[in-house]
Each structure stands twice: as C-alpha cells, then as structure tokens.
Motif scaffolding. Structure first.
Motif, short mmCIF file in Angstrom:
data_model
loop_
_atom_site.label_atom_id
_atom_site.label_comp_id
_atom_site.label_asym_id
_atom_site.label_seq_id
_atom_site.Cartn_x
_atom_site.Cartn_y
_atom_site.Cartn_z
N TYR A 283 1.26 4.43 -8.80
CA TYR A 283 1.49 3.89 -7.46
C TYR A 283 0.19 3.29 -6.94
O TYR A 283 -0.89 3.56 -7.46
N VAL A 284 0.30 2.46 -5.91
CA VAL A 284 -0.86 1.78 -5.33
C VAL A 284 -1.53 2.76 -4.38
O VAL A 284 -1.07 2.98 -3.26
N ALA A 285 -2.62 3.36 -4.83
CA ALA A 285 -3.33 4.37 -4.02
C ALA A 285 -4.14 3.71 -2.91
O ALA A 285 -4.15 4.18 -1.78
N ALA A 286 -4.80 2.61 -3.24
CA ALA A 286 -5.62 1.91 -2.24
C ALA A 286 -5.63 0.43 -2.60
O ALA A 286 -5.65 0.06 -3.77
N CYS A 287 -5.62 -0.40 -1.56
CA CYS A 287 -5.78 -1.84 -1.76
C CYS A 287 -6.40 -2.41 -0.50
O CYS A 287 -5.99 -2.07 0.60
N TYR A 288 -7.43 -3.22 -0.69
CA TYR A 288 -8.14 -3.76 0.45
C TYR A 288 -8.78 -5.09 0.09
O TYR A 288 -8.95 -5.42 -1.09
N ALA A 289 -9.11 -5.85 1.13
CA ALA A 289 -9.77 -7.14 0.96
C ALA A 289 -11.05 -7.13 1.77
O ALA A 289 -11.02 -6.81 2.97
N ASP B 89 -3.11 5.07 -8.91
CA ASP B 89 -3.22 6.50 -9.21
C ASP B 89 -1.88 6.97 -9.76
O ASP B 89 -0.87 6.28 -9.61
N GLU B 90 -1.88 8.14 -10.38
CA GLU B 90 -0.68 8.67 -11.01
C GLU B 90 -0.03 9.73 -10.13
O GLU B 90 -0.71 10.55 -9.53
N ARG B 91 1.29 9.70 -10.06
CA ARG B 91 2.02 10.73 -9.30
C ARG B 91 2.37 11.86 -10.21
O ARG B 91 2.64 11.73 -11.35
N ARG C 32 0.83 -1.21 0.00
CA ARG C 32 0.00 0.00 0.00
C ARG C 32 0.87 1.26 0.00
O ARG C 32 1.77 1.40 0.80
N GLY C 33 0.61 2.16 -0.96
CA GLY C 33 1.34 3.42 -1.04
C GLY C 33 2.64 3.35 -1.83
O GLY C 33 3.25 4.38 -2.11
N LYS C 34 3.10 2.18 -2.21
CA LYS C 34 4.36 2.02 -2.94
C LYS C 34 4.13 2.25 -4.44
O LYS C 34 3.01 2.10 -4.94
N ASP C 35 5.21 2.58 -5.15
CA ASP C 35 5.07 2.68 -6.60
C ASP C 35 4.99 1.27 -7.18
O ASP C 35 5.33 0.29 -6.52
N VAL C 36 4.55 1.18 -8.42
CA VAL C 36 4.18 -0.11 -9.01
C VAL C 36 5.38 -1.06 -9.13
O VAL C 36 5.27 -2.24 -8.83
N LYS C 37 6.53 -0.53 -9.51
CA LYS C 37 7.71 -1.41 -9.68
C LYS C 37 8.15 -1.99 -8.35
O LYS C 37 8.48 -3.17 -8.25
N THR C 38 8.14 -1.17 -7.31
CA THR C 38 8.51 -1.65 -5.98
C THR C 38 7.51 -2.70 -5.49
O THR C 38 7.90 -3.72 -4.92
#
Length: 129
Positions: free
Chosen positions: A89-95, A127-129, A44-50
């Motif tokens: 980047y991962v703006a939100a992720c939830y289950a 989302d885009e930075r 959560r909150g990390k950029d896509v490559k990371t």
C-alpha cells in the motif's frame, strides 16, 4: 567518547536510521507542487491496485507521471526487497518544491511580465500490510 573519525561516526549513525521501505523518486518533474498534490492526496493510504486504478482514470497531467512512478516503486519492492505486490500500500507520498524556470512574456507598451514554470520532486514510499 566514540571511537573513529567524525565521518565514520556519522555514517554508522545514519545506517541505523535509514528507511528500508521501498520507494521511488521523480526529480525535476515539470508540474507544480500544488497540482501534483491533488493527485497524491487521492492515492495516499490506498492499496497499490486501487491507487493504480485511480491514477488510470484521473484526467490530470500529473497522474500519468505518478502512475509511472508508482509502478517503479512496486518493481523496486518486488525485486530489491522481495515483497509481494498484492500486500503493498502507499504508505507515504509527497511532492517537494524544485527549481523554477523563469521566462519572459512580452506585454503591451514594451513591458515584460515574468512567467514562472515550476518543477517538483515527487516521492512515493510503499509498505507491506
């Protein structure tokens, strides 16, 4: 008072509130919410490559499901929204909790214990930075 039918008014109101960020959802994943959240909290909150790097080396079963889901969200952002994958980047992720399959485990002296095989609905929003 607004003009039009009630359903038409609701439809117009929902159009304005729709989230336009690219996302992907996996429904009925055969992993419990708790186990999926361990992996989701890490990205959560990390950029896509990371995030993809974290998921590739995470030993949990849920990480393989979430890695595939993240790649799908990236493809959605690229094809549907025309976004650059390097800026995502991962703006939100939830289950969220899904249905539970109930199974029976035979025990001693004719007893039966219940086993609950839990499912979850996993969502990733970029989302885009």
């Amino acid at each position: 008072m607004a003009k039009g039918h009630r359903s038409q008014i609701k439809r117009e109101r929902n159009e304005n509130q729709r989230d336009t960020r690219p996302s992907a959802k996996l429904s009925y994943a055969r992993v419990s919410v708790q186990k999926a959240c361990f992996v989701l909290d890490a990205i959560r909150g990390k950029d896509v490559k990371t995030a993809l790097g974290i998921l590739a080396y995470n030993p949990r079963y849920a990480s393989s499901l979430i890695e595939k889901l993240l790649k799908s969200a990236i493809a959605n952002a690229e094809n549907n929204n025309g976004m650059n994958p390097d800026n995502l980047y991962v703006a939100a992720c939830y289950a969220n909790k899904g249905p539970t399959m109930k199974r029976i485990r035979p025990r001693a002296q004719g007893r039966a214990y219940r086993i609950e095989k839990r499912m979850s609905h996993i969502t990733i929003v970029l989302d885009e930075r």
